[in-house]
Design a protein around this motif. Structure first.
Motif, PDB file in Angstrom:
ATOM      1  N   LEU A  49       0.804  -1.219   0.000  1.00  0.00           N
ATOM      2  CA  LEU A  49       0.000   0.000   0.000  1.00  0.00           C
ATOM      3  C   LEU A  49       0.837   1.269   0.000  1.00  0.00           C
ATOM      4  O   LEU A  49       0.301   2.377   0.062  1.00  0.00           O
ATOM      5  N   GLY A  50       2.163   1.114  -0.059  1.00  0.00           N
ATOM      6  CA  GLY A  50       3.039   2.269  -0.189  1.00  0.00           C
ATOM      7  C   GLY A  50       3.131   3.143   1.042  1.00  0.00           C
ATOM      8  O   GLY A  50       3.214   4.372   0.926  1.00  0.00           O
ATOM      9  N   LYS A  51       3.153   2.544   2.237  1.00  0.00           N
ATOM     10  CA  LYS A  51       3.220   3.297   3.485  1.00  0.00           C
ATOM     11  C   LYS A  51       4.628   3.230   4.081  1.00  0.00           C
ATOM     12  O   LYS A  51       5.265   2.172   4.075  1.00  0.00           O
ATOM     13  N   SER A  52       5.094   4.344   4.617  1.00  0.00           N
ATOM     14  CA  SER A  52       6.384   4.370   5.303  1.00  0.00           C
ATOM     15  C   SER A  52       6.267   3.661   6.647  1.00  0.00           C
ATOM     16  O   SER A  52       5.290   3.852   7.377  1.00  0.00           O
ATOM     17  N   VAL A  53       7.275   2.839   6.969  1.00  0.00           N
ATOM     18  CA  VAL A  53       7.303   2.105   8.235  1.00  0.00           C
ATOM     19  C   VAL A  53       8.571   2.476   9.001  1.00  0.00           C
ATOM     20  O   VAL A  53       9.670   2.475   8.442  1.00  0.00           O
ATOM     21  N   TYR A  54       8.389   2.793  10.281  1.00  0.00           N
ATOM     22  CA  TYR A  54       9.497   3.049  11.197  1.00  0.00           C
ATOM     23  C   TYR A  54       9.497   1.923  12.221  1.00  0.00           C
ATOM     24  O   TYR A  54       8.481   1.682  12.880  1.00  0.00           O
ATOM     25  N   VAL A  55      10.616   1.247  12.357  1.00  0.00           N
ATOM     26  CA  VAL A  55      10.677   0.028  13.166  1.00  0.00           C
ATOM     27  C   VAL A  55      11.374   0.306  14.489  1.00  0.00           C
ATOM     28  O   VAL A  55      12.441   0.923  14.530  1.00  0.00           O
ATOM     29  N   ILE A  56      10.771  -0.152  15.579  1.00  0.00           N
ATOM     30  CA  ILE A  56      11.392  -0.121  16.895  1.00  0.00           C
ATOM     31  C   ILE A  56      11.478  -1.555  17.408  1.00  0.00           C
ATOM     32  O   ILE A  56      10.561  -2.359  17.189  1.00  0.00           O
ATOM     33  N   VAL A  57      12.601  -1.899  18.045  1.00  0.00           N
ATOM     34  CA  VAL A  57      12.787  -3.267  18.518  1.00  0.00           C
ATOM     35  C   VAL A  57      12.309  -3.385  19.965  1.00  0.00           C
ATOM     36  O   VAL A  57      12.213  -2.407  20.695  1.00  0.00           O
ATOM     37  N   GLY A  58      12.014  -4.616  20.361  1.00  0.00           N
ATOM     38  CA  GLY A  58      11.619  -4.914  21.727  1.00  0.00           C
ATOM     39  C   GLY A  58      12.658  -5.813  22.380  1.00  0.00           C
ATOM     40  O   GLY A  58      13.625  -5.353  22.971  1.00  0.00           O
ATOM     41  N   ASN A  59      12.455  -7.126  22.216  1.00  0.00           N
ATOM     42  CA  ASN A  59      13.378  -8.088  22.842  1.00  0.00           C
ATOM     43  C   ASN A  59      14.363  -8.697  21.850  1.00  0.00           C
ATOM     44  O   ASN A  59      15.120  -9.593  22.205  1.00  0.00           O
ATOM     45  N   MET A  60      14.353  -8.254  20.604  1.00  0.00           N
ATOM     46  CA  MET A  60      15.261  -8.726  19.548  1.00  0.00           C
ATOM     47  C   MET A  60      14.972 -10.151  19.097  1.00  0.00           C
ATOM     48  O   MET A  60      15.724 -10.713  18.296  1.00  0.00           O
ATOM     49  N   GLY A  61      13.884 -10.749  19.579  1.00  0.00           N
ATOM     50  CA  GLY A  61      13.602 -12.143  19.239  1.00  0.00           C
ATOM     51  C   GLY A  61      13.325 -12.346  17.759  1.00  0.00           C
ATOM     52  O   GLY A  61      13.883 -13.241  17.117  1.00  0.00           O
ATOM     53  N   VAL A  62      12.442 -11.524  17.173  1.00  0.00           N
ATOM     54  CA  VAL A  62      12.066 -11.687  15.774  1.00  0.00           C
ATOM     55  C   VAL A  62      13.148 -11.143  14.853  1.00  0.00           C
ATOM     56  O   VAL A  62      13.519 -11.775  13.854  1.00  0.00           O
ATOM     57  N   ILE A  63      13.686  -9.980  15.175  1.00  0.00           N
ATOM     58  CA  ILE A  63      14.578  -9.308  14.238  1.00  0.00           C
ATOM     59  C   ILE A  63      15.889 -10.052  14.053  1.00  0.00           C
ATOM     60  O   ILE A  63      16.478 -10.036  12.968  1.00  0.00           O
TER      61      ILE A  63
END
Length: 317
Positions: A168-182
């Motif tokens: 859909l062409g939306k800007s995403v800003y990512v913040i980490v939590g516990n680093m499990g997924v990233i």
């Protein structure tokens, strides 16, 4: 139901930034004297509203930015209190659901200087939120101005939101939590508008010890690390050593010194830095100026007893 178009204090019209993440209740213990990990420490214990994205949401609202929060709480007194508080700040909560074990708990110990000495995080049950986003995610993302995503809730939530935002062409800003997924899926960061983390998280994600020393050394390493992961922009906070940044699209890179502050409570300062930087980027600021805005808001939060500080006049001037 569409998100509301709102106006800020200067009459600026806009669609909300949609913040997608977990809600926590923080239990914080402050040591009165030098903290002894294996001993009994006299001090104070308090409970406050928390969660990285809830903190970011309150930071946006306190600075007059139109905001919607997609999250969960349970039906406990704490969960209802958090909802009432955000509602009073005029945060759009139409996509904040009730769920059993929908509220996380963060237990933190802070030393006599207000610095974090240790913590334990009890995660919410993310399955209800996963189901909700599967049903309503396209509507939520389509009507958003931009997206803030806590990427470490679970893999399915992250993939759903990122795929919808790309389509859909939306800007995403990512913040980490516990680093499990990233750590399992660093490819999720490809194409996000800006990735912001601290030096410990950067060391784990990028590998090596380049981010635990002087800012100059870390800044030399950041461009290659960012390009390797396909990041459009990256910011690494380094506590009292300030922050470093790199914009892959313009080639701009640099170091932003920390703004001096009398530390009352360090929790929430990193979230405030993230919020200030993202708010400034959303206003069209260059990355350098956006990082300076984040540093100012982080400094104000360090000097505040709460995890989010009140309105900072002239923050975007």
């Amino acid at each position: 139901m569409p998100f509301k178009r709102t106006r800020d204090g200067k009459g600026r019209a806009g669609v909300q930034t949609v913040i997608i993440g977990a809600t926590f209740m923080d239990v914080k213990g402050f040591s009165q004297n030098a903290y002894v990990p294996a001993g009994t420490n006299i001090g104070e214990v308090c409970m406050t509203h928390g969660g990285v994205c809830r903190n970011v949401c309150e930071d946006f609202a306190n600075q007059g930015e139109p905001t919607a929060f997609v999250s969960m709480t349970d039906r406990s007194a704490f969960g209802c209190e958090i909802r009432d508080h955000l509602s009073a700040l005029r945060v759009d909560l139409r996509h904040m659901i009730f769920a059993e074990r929908g509220l996380g708990i963060w237990l933190a110990i802070l030393n006599e200087r207000g610095e974090l000495s240790g913590s334990i995080s009890q995660q919410p049950n993310f399955v209800p939120m996963e189901d909700y986003l599967r049903e309503h995610g396209e509507e939520i993302v389509a009507q958003a101005g931009s997206i803030v995503l806590e990427i470490d809730m679970n893999e399915r939530i992250a993939r759903t939101v990122l795929d919808l935002a790309a389509r859909l062409g939306k800007s995403v800003y990512v913040i980490v939590g516990n680093m499990g997924v990233i750590l399992r899926h660093p490819e999720f960061l490809r194409g996000v508008r800006c990735f912001i983390c601290n030096e410990i998280e950067a060391g784990r994600l990028f590998g090596g010890g380049s981010f635990d020393g002087a800012p100059e050394e870390a800044l030399r390493a950041l461009p290659d690390c960012a390009r390797r992961l396909g990041l459009r922009a990256a910011v690494v906070t380094m506590g009292p050593r300030g922050a470093i940044y790199f914009d892959a699209e313009t080639g701009e890179a640099g170091h932003c010194p920390a703004v001096p502050a009398g530390v009352v409570d360090s929790t929430g300062a990193g979230d405030a830095f993230f919020a200030g930087t993202v708010m400034a980027l959303g206003r069209g600021f260059a990355l350098r100026r956006a990082v300076q805005t984040g540093a100012r808001l982080a400094s104000a939060t360090l000097a505040c007893a709460e995890s989010s500080c009140p309105r900072v006049e002239g923050l975007f001037d």
